[in-house]
Design an enzyme around this catalytic site. Structure first.
Site, PDB file in Angstrom:
ATOM      1  N   ARG A 162       1.004  -1.163  -0.092  1.00 54.69           N
ATOM      2  CA  ARG A 162      -0.077   0.016   0.133  1.00 54.69           C
ATOM      3  C   ARG A 162       0.599   1.235  -0.117  1.00 54.69           C
ATOM      4  O   ARG A 162       0.681   2.010   1.119  1.00 54.69           O
ATOM      5  CB  ARG A 162      -1.139   0.032   1.667  1.00 54.69           C
ATOM      6  CG  ARG A 162      -1.718  -1.213   1.000  1.00 54.69           C
ATOM      7  CD  ARG A 162      -2.935  -0.976   0.234  1.00 54.69           C
ATOM      8  NE  ARG A 162      -3.873  -1.990   0.935  1.00 54.69           N
ATOM      9  CZ  ARG A 162      -3.773  -3.700   0.022  1.00 54.69           C
ATOM     10  NH1 ARG A 162      -3.058  -3.652  -0.138  1.00 54.69           N
ATOM     11  NH2 ARG A 162      -4.738  -4.160   0.214  1.00 54.69           N
ATOM     12  N   SER A 238     -11.012   0.095   4.421  1.00 54.69           N
ATOM     13  CA  SER A 238      -9.800   0.249   5.045  1.00 54.69           C
ATOM     14  C   SER A 238      -9.365   1.226   5.589  1.00 54.69           C
ATOM     15  O   SER A 238      -9.028   1.986   4.594  1.00 54.69           O
ATOM     16  CB  SER A 238      -8.798  -0.671   4.618  1.00 54.69           C
ATOM     17  OG  SER A 238      -8.940  -2.362   4.349  1.00 54.69           O
ATOM     18  N   GLU A 333      -5.111   4.833   6.430  1.00 50.20           N
ATOM     19  CA  GLU A 333      -4.678   4.554   4.582  1.00 50.20           C
ATOM     20  C   GLU A 333      -5.437   5.883   3.701  1.00 50.20           C
ATOM     21  O   GLU A 333      -4.026   6.136   2.737  1.00 50.20           O
ATOM     22  CB  GLU A 333      -5.172   3.624   4.381  1.00 50.20           C
ATOM     23  CG  GLU A 333      -5.115   2.852   2.917  1.00 50.20           C
ATOM     24  CD  GLU A 333      -5.457   1.533   2.418  1.00 50.20           C
ATOM     25  OE1 GLU A 333      -5.340   0.755   2.933  1.00 50.20           O
ATOM     26  OE2 GLU A 333      -6.455   2.094   1.847  1.00 50.20           O
TER      27      GLU A 333
HETATM   28  P1  FAD Z   1      -8.619   9.452  -4.807  1.00 49.87           P
HETATM   29  O1  FAD Z   1      -9.744   9.248  -3.415  1.00 49.87           O
HETATM   30  O2  FAD Z   1      -9.215  11.010  -5.062  1.00 49.87           O
HETATM   31  O3  FAD Z   1      -7.261  10.268  -4.378  1.00 49.87           O
HETATM   32  C1  FAD Z   1      -5.872   9.252  -3.708  1.00 49.87           C
HETATM   33  C2  FAD Z   1      -4.640  10.049  -3.617  1.00 49.87           C
HETATM   34  O4  FAD Z   1      -4.697   9.325  -4.761  1.00 49.87           O
HETATM   35  C3  FAD Z   1      -5.096  11.471  -2.653  1.00 49.87           C
HETATM   36  O5  FAD Z   1      -3.423  11.458  -2.755  1.00 49.87           O
HETATM   37  C4  FAD Z   1      -5.214  11.821  -4.996  1.00 49.87           C
HETATM   38  O6  FAD Z   1      -4.330  13.201  -4.696  1.00 49.87           O
HETATM   39  C5  FAD Z   1      -4.241  11.059  -5.136  1.00 49.87           C
HETATM   40  N1  FAD Z   1      -4.261  10.749  -6.936  1.00 49.87           N
HETATM   41  C6  FAD Z   1      -5.770  10.774  -7.343  1.00 49.87           C
HETATM   42  N2  FAD Z   1      -5.571  10.610  -8.773  1.00 49.87           N
HETATM   43  C7  FAD Z   1      -4.174  10.868  -8.925  1.00 49.87           C
HETATM   44  C8  FAD Z   1      -3.427  11.016  -9.903  1.00 49.87           C
HETATM   45  N3  FAD Z   1      -3.917  11.449 -11.328  1.00 49.87           N
HETATM   46  N4  FAD Z   1      -2.253  11.732  -9.792  1.00 49.87           N
HETATM   47  C9  FAD Z   1      -1.812  11.996  -8.949  1.00 49.87           C
HETATM   48  N5  FAD Z   1      -1.871  11.488  -7.290  1.00 49.87           N
HETATM   49  C10 FAD Z   1      -3.568  10.857  -8.168  1.00 49.87           C
HETATM   50  N6  FAD Z   1      -8.072   0.090  -1.955  1.00 49.87           N
HETATM   51  C11 FAD Z   1      -7.259  -1.090  -2.008  1.00 49.87           C
HETATM   52  O7  FAD Z   1      -5.967  -0.792  -2.461  1.00 49.87           O
HETATM   53  N7  FAD Z   1      -7.479  -2.204  -2.515  1.00 49.87           N
HETATM   54  C12 FAD Z   1      -8.514  -2.627  -2.220  1.00 49.87           C
HETATM   55  O8  FAD Z   1      -9.530  -3.681  -2.162  1.00 49.87           O
HETATM   56  C13 FAD Z   1      -9.938  -1.109  -1.805  1.00 49.87           C
HETATM   57  N8  FAD Z   1     -11.223  -1.424  -1.762  1.00 49.87           N
HETATM   58  C14 FAD Z   1     -12.179  -0.950  -1.331  1.00 49.87           C
HETATM   59  C15 FAD Z   1     -13.075  -0.422  -1.330  1.00 49.87           C
HETATM   60  C16 FAD Z   1     -13.823   0.255  -1.225  1.00 49.87           C
HETATM   61  C17 FAD Z   1     -15.399  -0.038  -0.299  1.00 49.87           C
HETATM   62  C18 FAD Z   1     -13.116   1.834  -0.409  1.00 49.87           C
HETATM   63  C19 FAD Z   1     -14.710   3.318   0.036  1.00 49.87           C
HETATM   64  C20 FAD Z   1     -12.204   2.236  -0.793  1.00 49.87           C
HETATM   65  C21 FAD Z   1     -11.441   1.218  -1.325  1.00 49.87           C
HETATM   66  N9  FAD Z   1      -9.880   0.935  -1.610  1.00 49.87           N
HETATM   67  C22 FAD Z   1      -9.040   0.275  -1.632  1.00 49.87           C
HETATM   68  C23 FAD Z   1      -9.143   2.328  -1.277  1.00 49.87           C
HETATM   69  C24 FAD Z   1      -9.374   2.917  -2.806  1.00 49.87           C
HETATM   70  O9  FAD Z   1     -10.399   3.114  -3.377  1.00 49.87           O
HETATM   71  C25 FAD Z   1      -7.959   3.341  -3.803  1.00 49.87           C
HETATM   72  O10 FAD Z   1      -6.904   3.754  -3.292  1.00 49.87           O
HETATM   73  C26 FAD Z   1      -8.244   3.357  -5.203  1.00 49.87           C
HETATM   74  O11 FAD Z   1      -6.908   3.462  -5.730  1.00 49.87           O
HETATM   75  C27 FAD Z   1      -8.393   5.464  -5.017  1.00 49.87           C
HETATM   76  O12 FAD Z   1      -8.680   5.654  -6.508  1.00 49.87           O
HETATM   77  P2  FAD Z   1      -9.534   7.164  -6.450  1.00 49.87           P
HETATM   78  O13 FAD Z   1      -9.440   7.655  -7.350  1.00 49.87           O
HETATM   79  O14 FAD Z   1     -10.749   6.965  -5.583  1.00 49.87           O
HETATM   80  O15 FAD Z   1      -8.238   8.289  -5.511  1.00 49.87           O
HETATM   81  P1  NAP Z   2     -10.255 -10.511   5.167  1.00 53.75           P
HETATM   82  O1  NAP Z   2     -10.097 -11.652   3.996  1.00 53.75           O
HETATM   83  O2  NAP Z   2     -11.070 -10.615   6.167  1.00 53.75           O
HETATM   84  O3  NAP Z   2      -8.657 -10.683   5.779  1.00 53.75           O
HETATM   85  C1  NAP Z   2      -8.435  -9.634   6.496  1.00 53.75           C
HETATM   86  C2  NAP Z   2      -6.637  -9.030   6.156  1.00 53.75           C
HETATM   87  O4  NAP Z   2      -6.007 -10.118   7.371  1.00 53.75           O
HETATM   88  C3  NAP Z   2      -6.870  -8.899   5.320  1.00 53.75           C
HETATM   89  O5  NAP Z   2      -6.710  -7.107   6.035  1.00 53.75           O
HETATM   90  C4  NAP Z   2      -5.710  -9.529   4.678  1.00 53.75           C
HETATM   91  O6  NAP Z   2      -4.482  -8.194   4.269  1.00 53.75           O
HETATM   92  C5  NAP Z   2      -4.568 -10.177   5.633  1.00 53.75           C
HETATM   93  N1  NAP Z   2      -4.973 -11.726   5.233  1.00 53.75           N
HETATM   94  C6  NAP Z   2      -5.703 -12.570   4.565  1.00 53.75           C
HETATM   95  N2  NAP Z   2      -5.540 -14.018   4.513  1.00 53.75           N
HETATM   96  C7  NAP Z   2      -4.401 -13.799   4.755  1.00 53.75           C
HETATM   97  C8  NAP Z   2      -3.005 -13.988   3.560  1.00 53.75           C
HETATM   98  N3  NAP Z   2      -3.491 -15.874   2.913  1.00 53.75           N
HETATM   99  N4  NAP Z   2      -1.511 -13.966   3.878  1.00 53.75           N
HETATM  100  C9  NAP Z   2      -1.591 -12.674   4.195  1.00 53.75           C
HETATM  101  N5  NAP Z   2      -2.529 -11.814   4.791  1.00 53.75           N
HETATM  102  C10 NAP Z   2      -3.899 -12.518   4.695  1.00 53.75           C
HETATM  103  O7  NAP Z   2     -10.275  -8.871   4.102  1.00 53.75           O
HETATM  104  P2  NAP Z   2     -11.152  -7.866   4.110  1.00 53.75           P
HETATM  105  O8  NAP Z   2     -11.655  -6.936   4.734  1.00 53.75           O
HETATM  106  O9  NAP Z   2     -12.703  -8.875   3.400  1.00 53.75           O
HETATM  107  O10 NAP Z   2     -10.820  -7.633   2.149  1.00 53.75           O
HETATM  108  C11 NAP Z   2     -10.298  -7.645   1.139  1.00 53.75           C
HETATM  109  C12 NAP Z   2      -8.996  -7.919   0.739  1.00 53.75           C
HETATM  110  O11 NAP Z   2      -9.419  -6.856   0.449  1.00 53.75           O
HETATM  111  C13 NAP Z   2      -8.186  -7.704   1.374  1.00 53.75           C
HETATM  112  O12 NAP Z   2      -6.720  -7.985   0.410  1.00 53.75           O
HETATM  113  C14 NAP Z   2      -7.937  -5.656   1.599  1.00 53.75           C
HETATM  114  O13 NAP Z   2      -6.527  -5.477   1.374  1.00 53.75           O
HETATM  115  C15 NAP Z   2      -8.753  -6.055   0.871  1.00 53.75           C
HETATM  116  N6  NAP Z   2      -9.464  -4.497   0.610  1.00 53.75           N
HETATM  117  C16 NAP Z   2      -9.274  -3.198   0.672  1.00 53.75           C
HETATM  118  C17 NAP Z   2      -9.386  -1.953   1.275  1.00 53.75           C
HETATM  119  C18 NAP Z   2      -8.757  -0.457   1.471  1.00 53.75           C
HETATM  120  O14 NAP Z   2      -9.211  -0.123   1.480  1.00 53.75           O
HETATM  121  N7  NAP Z   2      -7.421  -0.948   1.229  1.00 53.75           N
HETATM  122  C19 NAP Z   2     -10.852  -2.398   1.687  1.00 53.75           C
HETATM  123  C20 NAP Z   2     -11.836  -2.996   1.096  1.00 53.75           C
HETATM  124  C21 NAP Z   2     -10.781  -4.322   0.943  1.00 53.75           C
HETATM  125  P3  NAP Z   2      -4.138  -7.532   3.311  1.00 53.75           P
HETATM  126  O15 NAP Z   2      -5.731  -6.643   3.072  1.00 53.75           O
HETATM  127  O16 NAP Z   2      -2.519  -7.204   3.217  1.00 53.75           O
HETATM  128  O17 NAP Z   2      -4.683  -8.155   1.623  1.00 53.75           O
END
Ligand code: FAD
Ligand code: NAP
Length: 338
Positions: A162, A238, A333
């Site tokens: 991340r 998250s 995050e």
């Molecule tokens: P924004 O929120 O608009 O921006 C995020 C950051 O990036 C800000 O700092 C912004 O300034 C910068 N930015 C945006 N666009 C640009 C650009 N073109 N150039 C330079 N900087 C830029 N993330 C995960 O990694 N894994 C997941 O599974 C995941 N699940 C999610 C589920 C939900 C329900 C939600 C709400 C979020 C989740 N996220 C997850 C977080 C998010 O969706 C990601 O980080 C996504 O990439 C953000 O995209 P955005 O366009 O909305 O960015």
């Molecule tokens: P989950 O499956 O309930 O798992 C809980 C946590 O355990 C996750 O954060 C995941 O880490 C870790 N994990 C589970 N199995 C693993 C394995 N085999 N090896 C290493 N790490 C493991 O998680 P969840 O909340 O439902 O989300 C599912 C996936 O979507 C995850 O990968 C999560 O990161 C991603 N997600 C991200 C966001 C966001 O905003 N960043 C939001 C929703 C979902 P990791 O998070 O490192 O994968």
């Protein structure tokens, strides 16, 4: 093309009410450069905005919000791989579905992540054991201070968990304009994450022989079963990163809490932050219209359209409590603005 006092509530998935002092929606490089020049002339800070799904607006933004709306997607066959070149304003999930519908594998585990392609490299988006960097090839970005174009290879991006150079040394220096991915032909399904594996065992008698589209559909079903749809319950996914701790801290915590959920990462351990928050009793709690999602404690929700201060206040209370109970630091995050 520059608007003033623009309402950002529909443009952030936490639905926080806030305004941008100046706002520009850019559809091409020329408009982007003009917007940057406008900000330079007035010495304004800049917020590059995609889908607004990973930001927390703590107040009105006293600068220029540049909403990345560049469009375009190209698929090209190279020897042994398919190359995708996507403009920064394209929707991430749509790109994933575009690939799996053509039986191209590599992005299926990243289905249903909200936001736009330009933001995907910022935190090296990841889910279910797959990260953007696994298929990333290069990107193009505009240098904010000079307006010059620059290419970044995967190495230049310094992707981590991340994390990327755009959160570190290059923070606030670039606006990403396009991203290029390569999906190799020798694709192999990655379905060992417990929640995904369990779903596939129940619905497909295991993962053998599944297509990228079938895996994407499984990921969508698993996500929909526990993550709130921002259109219905505002949230930013998250809210905290999963903390990495050393082996000694892990052993202490595991001794005190044998059910602790943790994963080895080299010599360190990644703790499931959601487990810590749940264990501390926060899951489902509500406070001034903001709260903790009842099916996944890592997600803060804003059903009452609370303010940025209310959201960050709740996040602080949770982080303080986790520090007191477990001696572990939680780091948000999403990025806070201003
Ligand atoms: P924004 O929120 O608009 O921006 C995020 C950051 O990036 C800000 O700092 C912004 O300034 C910068 N930015 C945006 N666009 C640009 C650009 N073109 N150039 C330079 N900087 C830029 N993330 C995960 O990694 N894994 C997941 O599974 C995941 N699940 C999610 C589920 C939900 C329900 C939600 C709400 C979020 C989740 N996220 C997850 C977080 C998010 O969706 C990601 O980080 C996504 O990439 C953000 O995209 P955005 O366009 O909305 O960015
Ligand atoms: P989950 O499956 O309930 O798992 C809980 C946590 O355990 C996750 O954060 C995941 O880490 C870790 N994990 C589970 N199995 C693993 C394995 N085999 N090896 C290493 N790490 C493991 O998680 P969840 O909340 O439902 O989300 C599912 C996936 O979507 C995850 O990968 C999560 O990161 C991603 N997600 C991200 C966001 C966001 O905003 N960043 C939001 C929703 C979902 P990791 O998070 O490192 O994968």
């Amino acid at each position: 093309m520059i608007e003033t006092h623009v309402d950002l509530q529909p443009l952030n998935t936490l639905a926080i009410a806030a305004r941008a002092e100046f706002f520009a929606r850019v559809e091409n490089l020329e408009q982007l450069r003009e917007a940057l020049q406008f900000a330079r002339n007035r010495k304004l800070p800049i917020l590059p905005l995609g889908g607004g799904s990973n930001i927390v607006l703590t107040g009105h933004y006293p600068g220029l919000v540049i909403h990345q709306d560049m469009r375009g997607l190209e698929l090209e066959r190279l020897g042994g791989a398919t190359q995708l070149t996507a403009a920064a304003g394209e929707n991430w999930h749509r790109l994933v579905m575009h690939t799996v519908e053509r039986d191209l594998g590599g992005l299926e585990n990243l289905a249903l992540i909200p936001g736009r392609i330009g933001a995907a490299p910022i935190q090296n988006i990841g889910a279910y054991g797959v990260e953007l960097r696994d298929t990333f090839h290069d990107l193009q970005a505009v240098h904010i201070p000079t307006g010059e174009l620059r290419e970044f290879s995967a190495d230049d991006c310094r992707f981590g968990y991340r994390d990327s150079v755009f959160k570190g040394a290059a923070r606030d220096q670039y606006i990403i304009t396009r991203v290029r991915l390569r999906l190799p032909d020798d694709w192999r399904a990655r379905v060992d994450y417990p929640a995904l594996k369990q779903y596939l065992d129940e619905h497909h008698e295991g993962a053998g022989g599944l297509t990228p589209a079938e895996i994407a559909r499984a990921v969508i079903a698993v996500r929909n079963s526990k993550l709130p749809d921002p259109q219905q319950i505002p949230n930013a996914g998250s809210f905290f990163k999963n903390p990495l701790v050393d082996a000694e801290t892990y052993r202490r915590l595991k001794g005190e809490h044998p059910e602790l959920v943790a994963f080895a990462v080299g010599d360190n351990w990644k703790l499931a932050a959601g487990w810590l928050i749940d264990r501390a009793g926060w899951r489902g709690r509500r406070c001034d219209g903001v709260g903790v999602h009842d099916r996944q404690a890592l997600v803060l929700v804003n059903p009452g359209r609370g303010t940025g201060a209310q959201v960050t206040g709740l996040a602080r209370q949770i982080a303080d409590d986790i520090r007191t109970r477990f001696g572990v630091e939680l780091e948000p995050e999403p990025r806070y603005y201003p």
